[in-house]
Design a protein around this motif. Structure first.
Motif, short mmCIF file in Angstrom:
data_model
loop_
_atom_site.label_atom_id
_atom_site.label_comp_id
_atom_site.label_asym_id
_atom_site.label_seq_id
_atom_site.Cartn_x
_atom_site.Cartn_y
_atom_site.Cartn_z
N PHE A 165 0.86 -1.17 -0.06
CA PHE A 165 0.05 -0.14 0.19
C PHE A 165 0.90 0.98 0.05
O PHE A 165 0.57 2.11 -0.78
CB PHE A 165 -0.90 -0.02 1.22
N HIS A 166 1.75 1.18 1.12
CA HIS A 166 2.71 2.40 0.85
C HIS A 166 3.50 2.66 -0.17
O HIS A 166 3.79 3.88 -0.78
CB HIS A 166 3.76 2.11 2.35
N ALA A 167 4.09 1.69 -0.92
CA ALA A 167 4.85 1.75 -2.08
C ALA A 167 3.90 2.28 -3.23
O ALA A 167 4.35 3.12 -4.28
CB ALA A 167 5.55 0.35 -2.42
N ILE A 168 2.89 1.76 -3.42
CA ILE A 168 1.78 2.15 -4.65
C ILE A 168 1.66 3.48 -4.35
O ILE A 168 1.50 4.21 -5.23
CB ILE A 168 0.81 1.33 -4.42
N CYS A 169 1.31 4.00 -3.17
CA CYS A 169 0.85 5.59 -3.15
C CYS A 169 1.99 6.30 -3.26
O CYS A 169 1.77 7.20 -3.75
CB CYS A 169 0.33 5.56 -1.55
N ALA A 170 3.00 5.81 -2.76
CA ALA A 170 4.32 6.73 -3.23
C ALA A 170 4.48 6.68 -4.59
O ALA A 170 5.03 8.01 -5.13
CB ALA A 170 5.63 6.22 -2.55
N GLU A 198 3.91 9.99 -10.02
CA GLU A 198 3.43 10.06 -11.17
C GLU A 198 2.60 11.35 -11.12
O GLU A 198 2.23 12.07 -12.15
CB GLU A 198 2.55 8.85 -11.65
N GLN A 199 1.72 11.77 -10.25
CA GLN A 199 1.04 13.01 -10.10
C GLN A 199 1.17 13.62 -8.94
O GLN A 199 0.82 13.16 -7.81
CB GLN A 199 -0.80 12.46 -10.09
N THR A 235 10.75 -1.08 -6.31
CA THR A 235 11.54 -1.10 -7.37
C THR A 235 10.67 -1.83 -8.53
O THR A 235 10.92 -1.50 -9.65
CB THR A 235 12.69 -2.26 -6.87
N LYS A 236 9.81 -2.94 -8.27
CA LYS A 236 8.83 -3.29 -9.15
C LYS A 236 8.11 -1.94 -9.88
O LYS A 236 7.99 -2.09 -11.15
CB LYS A 236 7.92 -4.26 -8.69
N LEU A 237 7.67 -1.23 -9.22
CA LEU A 237 6.88 0.16 -9.64
C LEU A 237 7.93 0.86 -10.33
O LEU A 237 7.50 2.10 -10.95
CB LEU A 237 6.30 0.46 -8.49
N LYS A 238 9.14 0.78 -10.45
CA LYS A 238 10.08 1.94 -11.05
C LYS A 238 9.98 3.20 -10.27
O LYS A 238 9.88 4.17 -11.11
CB LYS A 238 10.00 2.04 -12.46
N TYR A 239 9.91 3.13 -9.00
CA TYR A 239 9.73 4.44 -8.29
C TYR A 239 10.99 5.32 -8.46
O TYR A 239 12.21 4.98 -8.51
CB TYR A 239 9.94 3.90 -6.82
#
Length: 368
Positions: free
Chosen positions: A185-190, A195-196, A340-344
């Motif tokens: 959850f934290h990684a997705i929100c970051a 992105e926005q 890392t998977k989300l290419k943050y």
């Protein structure tokens, strides 16, 4: 007609009247049809019937009243004109009216925030989850009504989700499943904020952010009671004195962990993460999935806030605090993996950097 039949008919009529009285005027077939047509993207969808049960009353919920609703409706089959009857199980949350609210300004702030979360942010979280091949993290939302402050959610109980007793708490295996989901959850929100940049612009106020003073008197009062009680315990005088020295600085000490430091890892925090707000789905007595509910206090800041809140409030007492280092490191490892998977694109904290921001916020655990 016999007397017994007359009594039965009268009782049935009274029960029907009571059910109608508990169903608000706005909860109609037309209301449900509007939101269902929008959710299913089908202008031909029809509501056959629905049943509603009031499952909370003023005083039982801090900000809202809730209804459990069973809806029978017809929907078109994909690539066909044939109609199919389906049933949806819902939880409908509606904010208290201003005259019933404990704090009108707080309710407006918190409930509008949750409406924005479910109406705007949750669908984007779900999209990221699909990209990652991860199960759901938040309840499916069938629609929101901003004017009436209404949120229409799936009823997770129908999918065998349940909460854990706060008295029991989570064992270490259960805690790791929950922390894995929290890190996701934290990684997705970051990543979404990366992105926005303005996606969480309206979701800023947490329990003790500097614009929020609703709970100050509660915590000041709680501390006074604690001091009074332990002052009478043998060998606790030294602790009572330490707490007295804390009284003047209590609110500032509570606010500091909520200050956003741009050089640290920040994300959307749930900020009320304890057993009653975690819905668990079990399989063979092991947690299969975790869904977070109630986002009224969500705010942008260090993810260490949620970590302290969860560990201090909901881990089995026998495991506190000696398992915290292990659980924090477990959370961190999964957080880094998902980022890392989300290419943050922003800086991903090292373990020592994350430890620093975690330790800077230890006072949250004391408050919890």
């Amino acid at each position: 007609m016999s007397a017994k039949t007359t009594e039965l008919t009268t009782a049935q009529t009274q029960n029907t009247a009571e059910i109608k009285a508990l169903t608000p005027e706005w909860l109609t077939k037309e209301f449900l049809k509007e939101h269902f047509r929008n959710y299913y993207k089908n202008p031909e969808l029809e509501i056959i019937k629905f049943e509603a049960k009031h499952v909370s009353a003023n005083g039982e919920s801090f900000l809202s009243s809730m209804y459990r609703v069973k809806v029978k409706f017809t929907n078109s089959l994909e690539d066909s004109n044939d109609k199919q009857e389906s049933i949806a199980h819902l939880i409908i949350k509606v904010a208290f009216s201003d005259e019933d609210a404990l704090d009108v300004e707080l309710q407006q702030n918190m409930y509008d925030k949750e409406i924005e979360f479910y109406g705007t942010i949750a669908p984007q979280i779900n999209k990221k989850l699909q990209e990652l091949g991860e199960p759901q993290l938040v309840a499916e939302c069938f629609g929101v009504c901003k004017t009436r402050r209404i949120i229409i959610l799936e009823d997770l109980a129908v999918k065998s989700y349940e909460t854990q007793s706060i008295q029991r708490g989570y064992n270490i295996q259960e805690a790791k499943v929950i922390l894995k989901r929290l890190a996701t959850f934290h990684a997705i929100c970051a990543a979404l904020q990366d992105e926005q940049s303005d996606i969480f612009a309206n979701i800023k106020s947490g329990h003790f952010t500097r614009d929020m003073d609703t709970f100050n008197n509660i915590y000041v009062g709680n501390l006074e009671v604690i001091i009074e009680v332990i002052s009478n315990w043998p060998n606790f005088t030294v602790y009572a004195e330490k707490l007295r020295r804390l009284q003047n600085d209590l609110i500032e000490r509570l606010r500091q962990p909520y200050d956003v430091k741009p050089n640290q890892f920040n994300t959307l925090n749930h900020d009320d993460l304890w057993c009653p707000n975690l819905m668990l789905q079990f399989e063979n007595e092991s947690i299969e999935n975790v869904v977070f509910i109630d986002f009224q206090f969500a705010y942008w800041g260090s993810s260490a806030t949620d970590l302290h809140y969860l560990l201090a409030s909901s881990i089995c007492k026998s495991l506190r605090p000696h398992c915290f280092d292990e659980l924090t490191k477990f959370y961190y490892g999964h957080l880094i993996g998902i980022l890392t998977k989300l290419k943050y694109q922003q800086h991903i904290p090292t373990w020592s950097e994350f430890q620093e921001q975690y330790h800077q916020r230890h006072f949250i655990a004391f408050a919890v």
